[in-house]
Each structure stands twice: as C-alpha cells, then as structure tokens.
Design a protein around this motif. Structure first.
Motif, PDB file in Angstrom:
ATOM      1  N   ASN A 153       0.838  -1.198   0.000  1.00 37.19           N
ATOM      2  CA  ASN A 153       0.000   0.000   0.000  1.00 37.19           C
ATOM      3  C   ASN A 153       0.870   1.244   0.000  1.00 37.19           C
ATOM      4  OD1 ASN A 153      -3.064  -0.726   0.584  1.00 37.19           O
ATOM      5  ND2 ASN A 153      -1.796  -2.138   1.784  1.00 37.19           N
ATOM      6  N   ALA A 154       0.415   2.268  -0.684  1.00 40.12           N
ATOM      7  CA  ALA A 154       1.142   3.540  -0.683  1.00 40.12           C
ATOM      8  C   ALA A 154       0.211   4.644  -1.171  1.00 40.12           C
ATOM      9  CB  ALA A 154       2.379   3.470  -1.570  1.00 40.12           C
ATOM     10  N   LYS A 155       0.394   5.815  -0.615  1.00 36.95           N
ATOM     11  CA  LYS A 155      -0.376   6.977  -1.048  1.00 36.95           C
ATOM     12  C   LYS A 155       0.551   7.862  -1.873  1.00 36.95           C
ATOM     13  CE  LYS A 155      -3.412   8.621   1.765  1.00 36.95           C
ATOM     14  NZ  LYS A 155      -4.063   9.294   2.928  1.00 36.95           N
ATOM     15  N   ILE A 156       0.143   8.157  -3.089  1.00 38.13           N
ATOM     16  CA  ILE A 156       0.996   8.971  -3.960  1.00 38.13           C
ATOM     17  C   ILE A 156       0.315  10.293  -4.289  1.00 38.13           C
ATOM     18  CG2 ILE A 156       2.001   6.895  -4.976  1.00 38.13           C
ATOM     19  CD1 ILE A 156       0.386   7.581  -7.541  1.00 38.13           C
ATOM     20  N   LYS A 157       1.130  11.297  -4.530  1.00 36.89           N
ATOM     21  CA  LYS A 157       0.625  12.603  -4.938  1.00 36.89           C
ATOM     22  C   LYS A 157       0.934  12.829  -6.409  1.00 36.89           C
ATOM     23  CE  LYS A 157       0.512  15.185  -0.599  1.00 36.89           C
ATOM     24  NZ  LYS A 157       0.968  16.413   0.109  1.00 36.89           N
ATOM     25  N   VAL A 158      -0.046  13.337  -7.109  1.00 33.97           N
ATOM     26  CA  VAL A 158       0.131  13.682  -8.517  1.00 33.97           C
ATOM     27  C   VAL A 158       0.048  15.204  -8.613  1.00 33.97           C
ATOM     28  CG1 VAL A 158      -0.636  13.285 -10.874  1.00 33.97           C
ATOM     29  CG2 VAL A 158      -1.048  11.534  -9.130  1.00 33.97           C
ATOM     30  N   PRO A 159       1.191  15.883  -8.718  1.00 34.58           N
ATOM     31  CA  PRO A 159       1.188  17.351  -8.756  1.00 34.58           C
ATOM     32  C   PRO A 159       0.395  17.885  -9.947  1.00 34.58           C
ATOM     33  CG  PRO A 159       3.402  16.487  -8.406  1.00 34.58           C
ATOM     34  CD  PRO A 159       2.545  15.334  -8.813  1.00 34.58           C
ATOM     35  N   LYS A 160      -0.058  19.118  -9.838  1.00 35.23           N
ATOM     36  CA  LYS A 160      -0.808  19.711 -10.945  1.00 35.23           C
ATOM     37  C   LYS A 160       0.091  19.851 -12.169  1.00 35.23           C
ATOM     38  CE  LYS A 160      -0.022  24.536  -9.531  1.00 35.23           C
ATOM     39  NZ  LYS A 160      -0.678  25.818  -9.203  1.00 35.23           N
ATOM     40  N   ASN A 161      -0.511  19.643 -13.320  1.00 33.46           N
ATOM     41  CA  ASN A 161       0.181  19.731 -14.609  1.00 33.46           C
ATOM     42  C   ASN A 161       1.327  18.722 -14.735  1.00 33.46           C
ATOM     43  OD1 ASN A 161      -1.462  21.948 -15.463  1.00 33.46           O
ATOM     44  ND2 ASN A 161      -0.184  23.313 -14.207  1.00 33.46           N
ATOM     45  N   SER A 162       1.188  17.582 -14.054  1.00 32.99           N
ATOM     46  CA  SER A 162       2.238  16.559 -14.088  1.00 32.99           C
ATOM     47  C   SER A 162       1.644  15.167 -14.236  1.00 32.99           C
ATOM     48  CB  SER A 162       3.081  16.613 -12.806  1.00 32.99           C
ATOM     49  OG  SER A 162       3.732  17.850 -12.667  1.00 32.99           O
ATOM     50  N   CYS A 163       2.537  14.208 -14.540  1.00 28.94           N
ATOM     51  CA  CYS A 163       2.169  12.799 -14.595  1.00 28.94           C
ATOM     52  C   CYS A 163       3.099  12.018 -13.672  1.00 28.94           C
ATOM     53  CB  CYS A 163       2.285  12.250 -16.016  1.00 28.94           C
ATOM     54  SG  CYS A 163       1.064  12.918 -17.177  1.00 28.94           S
ATOM     55  N   VAL A 164       2.596  10.946 -13.100  1.00 23.94           N
ATOM     56  CA  VAL A 164       3.378  10.096 -12.206  1.00 23.94           C
ATOM     57  C   VAL A 164       3.280   8.654 -12.700  1.00 23.94           C
ATOM     58  CG1 VAL A 164       3.550   9.165  -9.873  1.00 23.94           C
ATOM     59  CG2 VAL A 164       3.093  11.593 -10.202  1.00 23.94           C
ATOM     60  N   ASN A 165       4.433   7.999 -12.823  1.00 23.21           N
ATOM     61  CA  ASN A 165       4.472   6.611 -13.280  1.00 23.21           C
ATOM     62  C   ASN A 165       4.561   5.676 -12.075  1.00 23.21           C
ATOM     63  OD1 ASN A 165       6.544   4.166 -14.079  1.00 23.21           O
ATOM     64  ND2 ASN A 165       5.063   4.577 -15.690  1.00 23.21           N
ATOM     65  N   VAL A 166       3.676   4.689 -12.043  1.00 19.09           N
ATOM     66  CA  VAL A 166       3.630   3.740 -10.927  1.00 19.09           C
ATOM     67  C   VAL A 166       3.836   2.322 -11.456  1.00 19.09           C
ATOM     68  CG1 VAL A 166       2.214   2.759  -9.083  1.00 19.09           C
ATOM     69  CG2 VAL A 166       2.096   5.209  -9.584  1.00 19.09           C
ATOM     70  N   LYS A 167       4.756   1.590 -10.823  1.00 18.43           N
ATOM     71  CA  LYS A 167       4.982   0.186 -11.146  1.00 18.43           C
ATOM     72  C   LYS A 167       4.762  -0.646  -9.883  1.00 18.43           C
ATOM     73  CE  LYS A 167       8.440   1.150 -14.727  1.00 18.43           C
ATOM     74  NZ  LYS A 167       9.854   0.967 -15.149  1.00 18.43           N
ATOM     75  N   VAL A 168       4.134  -1.796 -10.057  1.00 18.42           N
ATOM     76  CA  VAL A 168       3.910  -2.714  -8.940  1.00 18.42           C
ATOM     77  C   VAL A 168       4.547  -4.048  -9.322  1.00 18.42           C
ATOM     78  CG1 VAL A 168       2.197  -3.816  -7.464  1.00 18.42           C
ATOM     79  CG2 VAL A 168       1.759  -1.528  -8.376  1.00 18.42           C
ATOM     80  N   GLN A 169       5.494  -4.495  -8.503  1.00 19.34           N
ATOM     81  CA  GLN A 169       6.282  -5.666  -8.880  1.00 19.34           C
ATOM     82  C   GLN A 169       6.508  -6.605  -7.697  1.00 19.34           C
ATOM     83  OE1 GLN A 169       9.958  -4.107 -10.451  1.00 19.34           O
ATOM     84  NE2 GLN A 169       8.992  -3.218 -12.266  1.00 19.34           N
ATOM     85  N   LYS A 170       6.514  -7.896  -8.027  1.00 21.31           N
ATOM     86  CA  LYS A 170       6.898  -8.931  -7.069  1.00 21.31           C
ATOM     87  C   LYS A 170       7.428 -10.111  -7.859  1.00 21.31           C
ATOM     88  CE  LYS A 170       5.260 -12.099  -3.498  1.00 21.31           C
ATOM     89  NZ  LYS A 170       4.137 -12.577  -2.659  1.00 21.31           N
ATOM     90  N   SER A 171       8.525 -10.687  -7.386  1.00 27.85           N
ATOM     91  CA  SER A 171       9.115 -11.837  -8.069  1.00 27.85           C
ATOM     92  C   SER A 171       8.098 -12.971  -8.167  1.00 27.85           C
ATOM     93  CB  SER A 171      10.354 -12.314  -7.303  1.00 27.85           C
ATOM     94  OG  SER A 171      10.921 -13.446  -7.924  1.00 27.85           O
ATOM     95  N   GLY A 172       7.996 -13.561  -9.362  1.00 28.56           N
ATOM     96  CA  GLY A 172       7.064 -14.660  -9.573  1.00 28.56           C
ATOM     97  C   GLY A 172       5.687 -14.217 -10.028  1.00 28.56           C
ATOM     98  N   PHE A 173       5.493 -12.889 -10.146  1.00 32.79           N
ATOM     99  CA  PHE A 173       4.205 -12.355 -10.568  1.00 32.79           C
ATOM    100  C   PHE A 173       4.384 -11.470 -11.801  1.00 32.79           C
ATOM    101  CE2 PHE A 173       3.348 -13.724  -6.347  1.00 32.79           C
ATOM    102  CZ  PHE A 173       1.981 -13.938  -6.251  1.00 32.79           C
ATOM    103  N   LEU A 174       3.298 -11.260 -12.518  1.00 33.23           N
ATOM    104  CA  LEU A 174       3.334 -10.354 -13.656  1.00 33.23           C
ATOM    105  C   LEU A 174       3.642  -8.941 -13.178  1.00 33.23           C
ATOM    106  CD1 LEU A 174       0.189 -11.590 -15.640  1.00 33.23           C
ATOM    107  CD2 LEU A 174       2.585 -12.124 -16.113  1.00 33.23           C
ATOM    108  N   ARG A 175       4.237  -8.138 -14.057  1.00 33.96           N
ATOM    109  CA  ARG A 175       4.573  -6.756 -13.732  1.00 33.96           C
ATOM    110  C   ARG A 175       3.403  -5.842 -14.114  1.00 33.96           C
ATOM    111  NH1 ARG A 175       8.350  -9.004 -16.794  1.00 33.96           N
ATOM    112  NH2 ARG A 175       7.760  -7.715 -18.578  1.00 33.96           N
ATOM    113  N   TYR A 176       3.143  -4.851 -13.274  1.00 34.03           N
ATOM    114  CA  TYR A 176       2.044  -3.918 -13.539  1.00 34.03           C
ATOM    115  C   TYR A 176       2.588  -2.495 -13.579  1.00 34.03           C
ATOM    116  CZ  TYR A 176      -0.909  -7.925 -12.586  1.00 34.03           C
ATOM    117  OH  TYR A 176      -1.494  -9.172 -12.641  1.00 34.03           O
TER     118      TYR A 176
END
Length: 223
Positions: free
Chosen positions: A46-69
């Motif tokens: 779990n994590a709370k992320i901030k997306v600043p105005k006029n910006s984009c944020v890239n998020v990756k979720v990863q664990k060994s043995g699982f598909l990458r998101y």
C-alpha cells in the motif's frame, strides 16, 4: 460596481475547475509487492501517492514470480482526473510457472560416453534423445559430431522464451560430448525468434526440457 460583480462571478466559476494536486491510494493484492513511483520504491502493498498539478506520475507494482504492472496517472487540463484509489490484482507470472530455476541452462556439460557403446550407435541415440524434446534439427553433422536444433519458441503474457540444444565433440579419447541447453528470454510477449538482440540468457528452463541433460547422462554416459 458592475465590473466588480462580473469579476467576482467569473472567479467563482473558474475556481472549482482549477487544477490542484491529487492523491491516489495505491494497493496491491500481494502485501509485499513493491510500489515504485517514478523509479523510487515508495512502499510495499500500500502507498499513497501525490500527482502534482500539470504533471504525470508513473507507478509500477512488482513482485518476483508475478506479472509486472505499470500505470501512469496524469493531472493535466483536458485529461481525466486520477482515481482516488487504484487496486492491482496481481497474477502469477505464467512464464515462471511453466519453468524451473536451474544451473543447467547455458552451460556446457561434458558427458563421457560409455565405452561399451559403438560410436555410430551413440550418434544415433543422441539424435533420438534430441527428437524426444525438439521438433526440428537445424544442423546435424555426423562427421564432426556436431548437432544444433532449431529454436523452439513459446510466448507468455509478458515474456517470450526460446530454447535450443547444441551437441559437439569435446574429445575422441575417451569419447566425450559437450551438451548445452540454451535458454533465453526477451521480457516481452510475441518476440520474433529471429530478434537475437532482444533475447538474453535465462537462469531458468521450461519444465518440458528439465530432463534433457540427465537423459544424455543416463542413456549415453559412462556410469
């Protein structure tokens, strides 16, 4: 007075639509999955992320043995607002499920041939073992005792695996062959088998090839 009223009214109309920083609550079905934001590990599960105005944020979720998101959240005019919450239901990596980790991949194994076996018979048996696992032989030269299969390729959701077998004469006395099971991955689905630059050595082999080396040792080796 009229001008002031118009100005106040326009500010009232514009203010609700002004872009401001947005917050997205990220969560994953795997509690120990890494949550990576713009290249930095922000937390696990779990994590709370901030997306600043006029910006984009890239998020990756990863664990060994699982598909990458991976997902990009943008907070820009004319684009849909980021969601308040985003849940990633992680699935097992089907390429890893279909393979095993091994020290037999991409290494030359020397197999000393049982002296009781005739050289011609050994070559015949070697070919039989190969065709038990591979559909096509690309090169088979009995005179030089060299054999190489064509690539066998299999595509998965996020990966492409190609496998081949190479046999060559190591020495004539005692008769010894070197057998190499080549296992490579591309890290992307549907990669062309000819795209050599996209493949890399894999420290795993597909389960259907896990007994290749032991079969050579058992059926041809000097035990």
């Amino acid at each position: 007075m009229k001008l002031k009223s118009l100005l106040a009214a326009s500010l009232f109309l514009v203010a609700p639509f002004a872009i401001k920083a947005q917050t997205v609550q990220i969560s994953a079905s795997e509690a120990d999955a890494k949550i990576i934001v713009d290249g930095q590990i922000l937390g696990t599960g779990n994590a709370k992320i901030k997306v600043p105005k006029n910006s984009c944020v890239n998020v990756k979720v990863q664990k060994s043995g699982f598909l990458r998101y991976e997902q990009t959240f943008c907070n820009k005019k004319g684009m849909a607002e980021p969601p308040k919450k985003q849940f990633f239901d992680m699935k097992k990596d089907d390429a890893e499920e279909a393979s095993i980790k091994t020290d037999q991949a991409n290494i030359d194994f020397s197999i000393e041939i049982n002296k009781s076996q005739d050289v011609s018979e050994v070559w015949k048996r070697a070919n039989q073992i190969v065709t038990d696992y591979f559909d096509a032989i690309e090169v088979a030269d009995k005179e030089t005792s060299y054999l190489r299969t064509s690539w066998s390729i299999q595509s998965f959701q996020q990966n492409t695996i190609r496998t081949r077998l190479i046999i060559k004469l190591s020495k004539s006395e005692p008769l010894t062959y070197k057998v190499k099971l080549v296992s490579e991955y591309s890290g992307a689905p549907l990669t062309s088998v000819k795209a050599d630059e996209q493949f890399h050595d894999w420290d795993r082999v597909l389960r259907k090839y896990q007994n290749v080396i032991s079969d050579f040792t058992t059926r041809l080796g000097n035990q």
